[in-house]
Design a protein around this motif. Structure first.
Motif, PDB file in Angstrom:
ATOM      1  N   UNK A   7      20.258  16.345  40.466  1.00 39.63           N
ATOM      2  CA  UNK A   7      20.888  15.602  41.565  1.00 39.63           C
ATOM      3  C   UNK A   7      22.102  14.826  41.064  1.00 39.63           C
ATOM      4  N   UNK A   8      21.974  14.222  39.879  1.00 36.96           N
ATOM      5  CA  UNK A   8      23.100  13.488  39.303  1.00 36.96           C
ATOM      6  C   UNK A   8      24.272  14.442  39.045  1.00 36.96           C
ATOM      7  N   UNK A   9      23.970  15.601  38.488  1.00 36.78           N
ATOM      8  CA  UNK A   9      25.014  16.584  38.187  1.00 36.78           C
ATOM      9  C   UNK A   9      25.729  17.009  39.475  1.00 36.78           C
ATOM     10  N   UNK A  10      24.970  17.286  40.524  1.00 32.26           N
ATOM     11  CA  UNK A  10      25.593  17.716  41.773  1.00 32.26           C
ATOM     12  C   UNK A  10      26.492  16.627  42.351  1.00 32.26           C
ATOM     13  N   UNK A  11      26.043  15.390  42.298  1.00 31.91           N
ATOM     14  CA  UNK A  11      26.845  14.292  42.849  1.00 31.91           C
ATOM     15  C   UNK A  11      28.125  14.078  42.031  1.00 31.91           C
ATOM     16  N   UNK A  12      28.026  14.142  40.720  1.00 28.00           N
ATOM     17  CA  UNK A  12      29.205  13.963  39.881  1.00 28.00           C
ATOM     18  C   UNK A  12      30.192  15.117  40.085  1.00 28.00           C
ATOM     19  N   UNK A  13      29.673  16.319  40.264  1.00 24.98           N
ATOM     20  CA  UNK A  13      30.544  17.463  40.529  1.00 24.98           C
ATOM     21  C   UNK A  13      31.267  17.287  41.863  1.00 24.98           C
ATOM     22  N   UNK A  14      30.616  16.642  42.806  1.00 25.99           N
ATOM     23  CA  UNK A  14      31.213  16.426  44.123  1.00 25.99           C
ATOM     24  C   UNK A  14      32.316  15.373  44.071  1.00 25.99           C
ATOM     25  N   UNK A  15      32.046  14.234  43.389  1.00 29.51           N
ATOM     26  CA  UNK A  15      32.984  13.109  43.394  1.00 29.51           C
ATOM     27  C   UNK A  15      33.952  13.125  42.216  1.00 29.51           C
ATOM     28  N   UNK A  16      33.563  13.775  41.137  1.00 30.95           N
ATOM     29  CA  UNK A  16      34.413  13.906  39.943  1.00 30.95           C
ATOM     30  C   UNK A  16      34.866  12.547  39.399  1.00 30.95           C
ATOM     31  N   UNK A  17      33.964  11.572  39.529  1.00 32.62           N
ATOM     32  CA  UNK A  17      34.283  10.225  39.033  1.00 32.62           C
ATOM     33  C   UNK A  17      32.964   9.526  38.726  1.00 32.62           C
ATOM     34  N   UNK A  18      32.812   9.096  37.472  1.00 27.11           N
ATOM     35  CA  UNK A  18      31.530   8.537  37.039  1.00 27.11           C
ATOM     36  C   UNK A  18      31.167   7.270  37.797  1.00 27.11           C
ATOM     37  N   UNK A  19      32.125   6.361  37.983  1.00 26.05           N
ATOM     38  CA  UNK A  19      31.814   5.083  38.619  1.00 26.05           C
ATOM     39  C   UNK A  19      31.379   5.277  40.073  1.00 26.05           C
ATOM     40  N   UNK A  20      32.145   6.089  40.805  1.00 22.61           N
ATOM     41  CA  UNK A  20      31.806   6.301  42.216  1.00 22.61           C
ATOM     42  C   UNK A  20      30.473   7.062  42.362  1.00 22.61           C
ATOM     43  N   UNK A  21      30.272   8.026  41.489  1.00 26.38           N
ATOM     44  CA  UNK A  21      29.028   8.794  41.546  1.00 26.38           C
ATOM     45  C   UNK A  21      27.828   7.900  41.255  1.00 26.38           C
ATOM     46  N   UNK A  22      27.949   7.060  40.243  1.00 25.65           N
ATOM     47  CA  UNK A  22      26.848   6.156  39.892  1.00 25.65           C
ATOM     48  C   UNK A  22      26.543   5.205  41.046  1.00 25.65           C
ATOM     49  N   UNK A  23      27.608   4.726  41.718  1.00 24.33           N
ATOM     50  CA  UNK A  23      27.416   3.801  42.836  1.00 24.33           C
ATOM     51  C   UNK A  23      26.649   4.475  43.971  1.00 24.33           C
ATOM     52  N   UNK A  24      27.010   5.705  44.301  1.00 23.29           N
ATOM     53  CA  UNK A  24      26.326   6.401  45.399  1.00 23.29           C
ATOM     54  C   UNK A  24      24.895   6.795  45.023  1.00 23.29           C
TER      55      UNK A  24
END
Length: 309
Positions: A7-24
């Protein structure tokens, strides 16, 4: 590798930004970074590469994303379906069985009342069968709940009284009994009597009563009210049975209350129960429905009538 990493990988691939992905994802950035690094180590390939302040998928990451997306979509679909069955989401499905004599009045009113009182949009899969078949389906997990007569020989089943049917005597409209307002045991002497099969719960209850009243001239050979009333309409035999909607379809018969004696003229009733297994797994939606029915159970505390079972 675990689901969280995917799930983390999919979200990071979607947003392409560690900070924003971690927040969501409601996790810290170091947690996300560590999870992705661990996933890359396990796979033996780099999934992301830096692109300015962002990250982008490597060719290996892009290919892996297609598999992860397809897998998680199927998993999410399965979870949604299971929650739908259980009623933990907005709805649920309840497999319910009932005897045919409840389908015209009790069950429609029950479901209407339940739906109007519930915040959940539950679906009902409804099937009809005789009581013994319903109870067999209950113990084999084909039904979540059933509405039927009680069979004391089946283990791990809880019964809640919900409805009642009055015991009556049905005769041809030319019978000597037709003009009586009611029937007592002495009125049945010398007559050919018929009732339900002894193997049926209602047949067992009626036989126990008639044996107690020393009424012996009875043949317990029929399955339901339609054939019993139909035979009585021919004028050859008198039926001892339950007053159900079947009687409205039989012409040429008179239905009379049956009392234990001239002195005791309280109506006699056969009880219909909601039954559920105490052994089988029950999802939330089924337990919620059972609680509602239990709160609207039949009150049998009055001394103005008698119950066979």
């Amino acid at each position: 590798m675990n689901l969280s990493q995917l799930y983390y990988f999919r979200k990071l691939a979607e947003l392409q930004h560690y900070t924003r992905a971690a927040k969501e994802l409601f996790i810290t950035q170091p947690t996300l970074s560590g999870s992705i690094s661990s996933l890359e180590s396990e796979l033996g390939v780099s999934l992301f590469q830096k692109s300015g302040r962002n990250v982008e998928l490597t060719k290996y990451g892009a290919e892996f994303l297609t598999y992860v997306t397809a897998s998680l979509e199927q998993l999410d679909k399965g979870i949604a379906i299971m929650k739908g069955y259980s009623g933990e989401s907005d709805g649920g499905t309840i497999d319910m069985g009932c005897i045919i004599t409840l389908q015209t009045d009790y069950v429609p009113l029950l479901l209407k009342g339940y739906r109007s009182s519930s915040d959940h949009d539950y679906d009902f899969s409804l099937s009809q069968a005789p009581s013994l078949n319903l109870l067999e389906g209950l113990t084999s997990s084909s039904h979540d709940v059933v509405f039927c007569a009680k069979d004391v020989h089946i283990d791990n089943v809880e019964y809640v009284p919900v409805a009642r049917q009055q015991l009556v005597v049905v005769v041809n409209d030319d019978s000597e009994l037709a003009d009586k307002g009611f029937v007592c045991p002495q009125d049945l002497e010398g007559l050919d009597l018929i009732s339900y099969r002894e193997c049926l719960p209602v047949g067992q209850s009626i036989k126990s009563l008639l044996d107690e009243l020393d009424i012996e001239n009875v043949r317990y050979i029929y399955d339901d009210e339609s054939i019993l009333a139909g035979i009585a309409a021919s004028g050859n035999e008198v039926a001892i049975m339950m007053d159900t909607f079947f009687l409205t379809n039989i012409h040429g018969v008179v239905c009379l209350p049956f009392y234990r004696s001239l002195e005791d003229r309280r109506p006699l009733y056969h009880t219909i129960y909601m039954a559920y297994s105490t052994k089988n797994y029950r999802p939330y939606c089924v337990d919620h429905f059972i609680d509602y029915v239990r709160d609207h159970a039949l009150d049998r505390s009055s001394d103005d009538c008698l119950y066979l079972d």
